[in-house]
Design a protein around this motif. Structure first.
Motif, PDB file in Angstrom:
ATOM      1  N   ILE A 192       1.133  -1.219  -9.040  1.00  0.00           N
ATOM      2  CA  ILE A 192       0.439  -0.612 -10.295  1.00  0.00           C
ATOM      3  C   ILE A 192       0.709   0.788 -10.355  1.00  0.00           C
ATOM      4  O   ILE A 192       0.775   1.484 -11.622  1.00  0.00           O
ATOM      5  N   ILE A 193       0.504   1.198  -9.386  1.00  0.00           N
ATOM      6  CA  ILE A 193       0.172   2.818  -9.239  1.00  0.00           C
ATOM      7  C   ILE A 193       1.365   3.426  -8.513  1.00  0.00           C
ATOM      8  O   ILE A 193       1.868   3.238  -7.424  1.00  0.00           O
ATOM      9  N   ASP A 194       2.297   4.453  -9.623  1.00  0.00           N
ATOM     10  CA  ASP A 194       3.593   5.004  -8.865  1.00  0.00           C
ATOM     11  C   ASP A 194       2.782   6.117  -7.892  1.00  0.00           C
ATOM     12  O   ASP A 194       1.752   6.751  -8.093  1.00  0.00           O
ATOM     13  N   GLY A 195       3.713   6.687  -7.131  1.00  0.00           N
ATOM     14  CA  GLY A 195       3.536   7.934  -6.253  1.00  0.00           C
ATOM     15  C   GLY A 195       3.002   9.186  -6.895  1.00  0.00           C
ATOM     16  O   GLY A 195       2.169   9.793  -6.764  1.00  0.00           O
ATOM     17  N   PHE A 196       3.617   9.251  -8.102  1.00  0.00           N
ATOM     18  CA  PHE A 196       3.216  10.520  -9.252  1.00  0.00           C
ATOM     19  C   PHE A 196       1.671  10.342  -9.485  1.00  0.00           C
ATOM     20  O   PHE A 196       1.114  11.318  -9.565  1.00  0.00           O
ATOM     21  N   ASP A 197       1.353   8.804  -9.957  1.00  0.00           N
ATOM     22  CA  ASP A 197       0.065   8.930 -10.425  1.00  0.00           C
ATOM     23  C   ASP A 197      -0.978   8.843  -9.473  1.00  0.00           C
ATOM     24  O   ASP A 197      -2.061   9.436  -9.773  1.00  0.00           O
ATOM     25  N   PRO A 202      -9.356  -7.685  -5.342  1.00  0.00           N
ATOM     26  CA  PRO A 202      -8.189  -7.399  -6.023  1.00  0.00           C
ATOM     27  C   PRO A 202      -8.073  -6.041  -6.828  1.00  0.00           C
ATOM     28  O   PRO A 202      -7.407  -5.896  -7.770  1.00  0.00           O
ATOM     29  N   GLU A 203      -8.828  -4.957  -6.254  1.00  0.00           N
ATOM     30  CA  GLU A 203      -8.816  -3.671  -6.852  1.00  0.00           C
ATOM     31  C   GLU A 203      -7.344  -2.934  -6.572  1.00  0.00           C
ATOM     32  O   GLU A 203      -6.461  -3.580  -5.871  1.00  0.00           O
ATOM     33  N   VAL A 204      -7.148  -1.955  -7.170  1.00  0.00           N
ATOM     34  CA  VAL A 204      -5.897  -1.264  -6.894  1.00  0.00           C
ATOM     35  C   VAL A 204      -5.776   0.230  -6.330  1.00  0.00           C
ATOM     36  O   VAL A 204      -4.871   0.839  -6.083  1.00  0.00           O
ATOM     37  N   ALA A 205      -7.059   0.583  -5.977  1.00  0.00           N
ATOM     38  CA  ALA A 205      -7.100   1.926  -5.600  1.00  0.00           C
ATOM     39  C   ALA A 205      -8.529   1.921  -4.432  1.00  0.00           C
ATOM     40  O   ALA A 205      -9.401   1.250  -4.835  1.00  0.00           O
ATOM     41  N   ILE A 206      -8.418   2.827  -3.357  1.00  0.00           N
ATOM     42  CA  ILE A 206      -9.422   3.041  -2.671  1.00  0.00           C
ATOM     43  C   ILE A 206      -9.566   4.318  -2.180  1.00  0.00           C
ATOM     44  O   ILE A 206      -8.418   4.788  -1.816  1.00  0.00           O
ATOM     45  N   VAL A 207     -10.576   5.070  -2.120  1.00  0.00           N
ATOM     46  CA  VAL A 207     -10.475   6.413  -1.617  1.00  0.00           C
ATOM     47  C   VAL A 207     -11.351   6.464  -0.586  1.00  0.00           C
ATOM     48  O   VAL A 207     -12.367   6.431  -0.270  1.00  0.00           O
ATOM     49  N   LEU A 233      -6.479   3.303 -12.663  1.00  0.00           N
ATOM     50  CA  LEU A 233      -6.889   3.396 -11.176  1.00  0.00           C
ATOM     51  C   LEU A 233      -8.231   2.587 -11.070  1.00  0.00           C
ATOM     52  O   LEU A 233      -8.664   2.124 -10.009  1.00  0.00           O
ATOM     53  N   ASN A 234      -9.053   2.193 -12.047  1.00  0.00           N
ATOM     54  CA  ASN A 234     -10.351   1.681 -12.103  1.00  0.00           C
ATOM     55  C   ASN A 234     -10.119   0.308 -12.909  1.00  0.00           C
ATOM     56  O   ASN A 234     -10.376   0.029 -13.953  1.00  0.00           O
ATOM     57  N   ALA A 235      -9.445  -0.426 -12.065  1.00  0.00           N
ATOM     58  CA  ALA A 235      -8.955  -1.799 -12.375  1.00  0.00           C
ATOM     59  C   ALA A 235      -8.727  -2.986 -11.345  1.00  0.00           C
ATOM     60  O   ALA A 235      -8.686  -2.481 -10.206  1.00  0.00           O
ATOM     61  N   THR A 236      -8.488  -3.946 -11.642  1.00  0.00           N
ATOM     62  CA  THR A 236      -8.284  -5.190 -10.847  1.00  0.00           C
ATOM     63  C   THR A 236      -6.887  -5.734 -11.218  1.00  0.00           C
ATOM     64  O   THR A 236      -6.647  -5.724 -12.555  1.00  0.00           O
ATOM     65  N   PHE A 237      -6.232  -6.066 -10.186  1.00  0.00           N
ATOM     66  CA  PHE A 237      -4.932  -7.199 -10.640  1.00  0.00           C
ATOM     67  C   PHE A 237      -4.933  -8.380 -10.165  1.00  0.00           C
ATOM     68  O   PHE A 237      -4.968  -8.736  -8.874  1.00  0.00           O
ATOM     69  N   ASP A 238      -4.646  -9.234 -10.991  1.00  0.00           N
ATOM     70  CA  ASP A 238      -4.587 -11.028 -10.912  1.00  0.00           C
ATOM     71  C   ASP A 238      -3.181 -11.105 -10.406  1.00  0.00           C
ATOM     72  O   ASP A 238      -2.274 -11.066 -11.554  1.00  0.00           O
ATOM     73  N   ASP A 239      -2.855 -11.135  -9.055  1.00  0.00           N
ATOM     74  CA  ASP A 239      -1.640 -11.495  -8.502  1.00  0.00           C
ATOM     75  C   ASP A 239      -0.614 -12.854  -9.298  1.00  0.00           C
ATOM     76  O   ASP A 239       0.390 -12.732  -9.633  1.00  0.00           O
ATOM     77  N   ASP A 240      -1.473 -13.830  -9.448  1.00  0.00           N
ATOM     78  CA  ASP A 240      -0.836 -15.143  -9.824  1.00  0.00           C
ATOM     79  C   ASP A 240      -0.718 -15.108 -11.341  1.00  0.00           C
ATOM     80  O   ASP A 240       0.366 -15.358 -11.610  1.00  0.00           O
ATOM     81  N   ALA A 241      -1.457 -14.221 -12.106  1.00  0.00           N
ATOM     82  CA  ALA A 241      -1.277 -14.385 -13.644  1.00  0.00           C
ATOM     83  C   ALA A 241      -0.276 -13.044 -13.909  1.00  0.00           C
ATOM     84  O   ALA A 241       0.134 -13.006 -15.042  1.00  0.00           O
ATOM     85  N   HIS A 261       0.863  -1.102  -0.035  1.00  0.00           N
ATOM     86  CA  HIS A 261       0.104   0.058  -0.053  1.00  0.00           C
ATOM     87  C   HIS A 261       0.818   1.249   0.016  1.00  0.00           C
ATOM     88  O   HIS A 261       1.986   1.060   0.759  1.00  0.00           O
ATOM     89  N   ILE A 262       0.355   2.356  -0.666  1.00  0.00           N
ATOM     90  CA  ILE A 262       0.972   3.552  -0.521  1.00  0.00           C
ATOM     91  C   ILE A 262      -0.252   4.501  -0.308  1.00  0.00           C
ATOM     92  O   ILE A 262      -1.273   4.447  -0.957  1.00  0.00           O
ATOM     93  N   THR A 263      -0.211   5.218   0.794  1.00  0.00           N
ATOM     94  CA  THR A 263      -1.276   6.238   1.018  1.00  0.00           C
ATOM     95  C   THR A 263      -1.060   7.533   0.915  1.00  0.00           C
ATOM     96  O   THR A 263      -0.190   8.065   1.452  1.00  0.00           O
ATOM     97  N   TYR A 264      -2.107   8.159   0.271  1.00  0.00           N
ATOM     98  CA  TYR A 264      -1.672   9.575  -0.160  1.00  0.00           C
ATOM     99  C   TYR A 264      -2.837  10.703   0.548  1.00  0.00           C
ATOM    100  O   TYR A 264      -4.149  10.147   0.360  1.00  0.00           O
ATOM    101  N   VAL A 265      -2.471  11.478   1.222  1.00  0.00           N
ATOM    102  CA  VAL A 265      -3.545  12.427   2.060  1.00  0.00           C
ATOM    103  C   VAL A 265      -3.639  13.785   1.390  1.00  0.00           C
ATOM    104  O   VAL A 265      -2.489  14.347   1.436  1.00  0.00           O
ATOM    105  N   GLU A 266      -4.681  14.149   1.381  1.00  0.00           N
ATOM    106  CA  GLU A 266      -4.717  15.874   0.775  1.00  0.00           C
ATOM    107  C   GLU A 266      -5.975  16.580   1.268  1.00  0.00           C
ATOM    108  O   GLU A 266      -6.966  15.602   1.514  1.00  0.00           O
TER     109      GLU A 266
END
Length: 424
Positions: A397-402, A360-365, A269-277, A219-224
């Motif tokens: 999947i998501i870099d800090g800049f993105d 398996p999502e990649v983002a949560i707000v 950001l609106n995606a799912t990631f299959d860890d195994d594949a 996880h990377i958490t960004y607060v604004e």
């Protein structure tokens, strides 16, 4: 005399097994036709298992917390006449729940490796007046068992749970009603009691899902902070002018529409990631999960195709799903398939949070509480309604800049809410 075997019923939706969460009988107990003898849980619902025959329990097919396959023997009953092996007829589905308390008559339970800390409940005083219009008061199997063992007619009790559901605390309060309260303890005293509670049902599923998310997703958490003064003014205006058939707007429908715009510019950001594949699946549809607290635990009902819904439609669907989740009537499809999730604790949202991604999502707000704070406008401090967004991302999947770009886009749209309604 004969022997009658009740098997684990097929509860539908492709479910091959269910977790045993409660026994309402023990070996040697007499049972009557249509009496509930067990409760099992599959996904988000608790299913009551009735007996189609009368007789005496001679065998139980598992312990609380065990997983039982469909059509596997669940309970054996000694009956008069010949016995037959059958599946339990027409199991009754009830809202999902955690184990409230281990029944005294349950099959032996193995000691859990990591006991959970029980959560205290606040109880309102129930009315002792009977409710004759209720054929079957809304209550969990364990609450019915407690009432039966205590010789109480549940129709005498007014439930304080959702939709009038009778809670264990309501029964306990009724038992104590009119009795002399125990003398208050004087002075300070040591507390030496301990209580071990095995995680079962929805609470165990939540624990497993959180463990999966935390162990697999870096996880990377960004607060604004976001100035929502203009948005709150717009929301108040729209609520004041809403039609009778339109729902009251909260902040979340605006955030949903904001996220639709933001992910169209950043589809990863609106995606799912299959860890195994090792495959990232971008979704054109924006299916927004709304983390919702229910009496049984956290569930995530899904507002499907938020990209095709208006603000009002988003609000109406969110309200419908939240009510279904809290009452335990949400379907499997309504609780799965989200592509990005919102987590909000409303007024309890605090200043900052670190939401866990819904695998398996990649983002949560994450939405924190709104508070009026002094803000310097270049000449003076002025009161503004401020709110923090605490959002987490899958760093694979998501870099800090993105991540920062996405949150800043949300901030721009929320601070200038007219942009939310501009197409294109």
């Amino acid at each position: 005399m004969g022997e009658f075997t009740i098997k684990m019923p097929d509860v539908g939706e492709g479910v091959a097994e269910a977790e045993l969460v409660e026994w309402l009988v023990k070996v040697g107990d007499p049972v009557r036709e249509d009496m509930t003898v067990a409760a099992v849980m599959t996904d988000k619902a608790t299913v009551e298992i009735p007996t189609p025959v009368s007789g005496t329990v001679i065998w139980l097919g598992g312990e609380i917390g065990d997983t039982i396959a469909v059509r596997a023997p669940l309970i054996r009953i000694e009956t008069e006449g010949d016995g037959n092996d059958v599946a339990a007829p027409q199991p009754v589905t009830e809202p999902a729940k955690t184990e409230e308390q281990k029944p005294e008559h349950a099959a032996p339970i193995r000691t859990p490796e990591k006991p959970a800390t029980p959560v205290a409940s606040t109880t309102a005083a129930p009315s002792p007046r009977p409710s004759p219009e209720m054929d079957k008061p809304l209550a969990s199997p364990s609450v019915r068992l407690l009432a039966r063992d205590s010789g109480i007619d549940l129709r005498q009790i007014r439930g304080t749970g959702p939709a009038g559901r009778i809670l264990r605390e309501d029964v306990e309060h009724f038992l104590a009603h009119g009795k002399e309260a125990p003398p208050a303890q004087q002075g300070l005293a040591k507390r030496t009691s301990k209580e071990e509670i095995k995680l079962t049902g929805l609470r165990r599923r939540i624990a497993e899902k959180m463990t999966l998310s935390a162990s697999r997703i870096p996880h990377i958490t960004y607060v604004e902070e976001v100035d929502v003064t203009a948005l709150e003014e717009l929301r108040a205006t729209m609520n004041g002018a809403r039609k009778a058939d339109q729902p009251k707007l909260t902040l979340l429908p605006f955030l949903m529409r904001t996220m639709v715009k933001a992910v169209s510019e950043q589809p990863d950001l609106n995606a799912t990631f299959d860890d195994d594949a090792g495959v990232l699946t971008r979704s054109g549809a924006v299916h927004v999960g709304i983390a919702t607290q229910t009496p049984s635990g956290l569930t995530v009902p899904v507002v499907r195709h938020a990209e095709a819904r208006s603000i009002w439609d988003c609000a109406a669907e969110m309200n419908r799903l939240a009510e279904a989740a809290r009452s335990g009537t949400a379907t499997r499809d309504e609780l799965t398939g989200s592509t990005i999730t919102i987590s909000s604790l409303g007024a309890l949202g605090g200043i900052v949070s670190t939401p866990v991604i819904n695998h398996p999502e990649v983002a949560i707000v994450g939405v924190n509480k709104i508070a009026t704070r002094p803000v310097w406008d270049g000449a003076q401090f002025v009161p503004r309604k401020m709110m923090n967004l605490s959002s987490s991302f899958d760093h694979r999947i998501i870099d800090g800049f993105d991540a920062a770009t996405f949150v800043q886009r949300l901030r721009t749209l929320l601070e200038t809410p007219a942009l939310i309604f501009i197409e294109g």
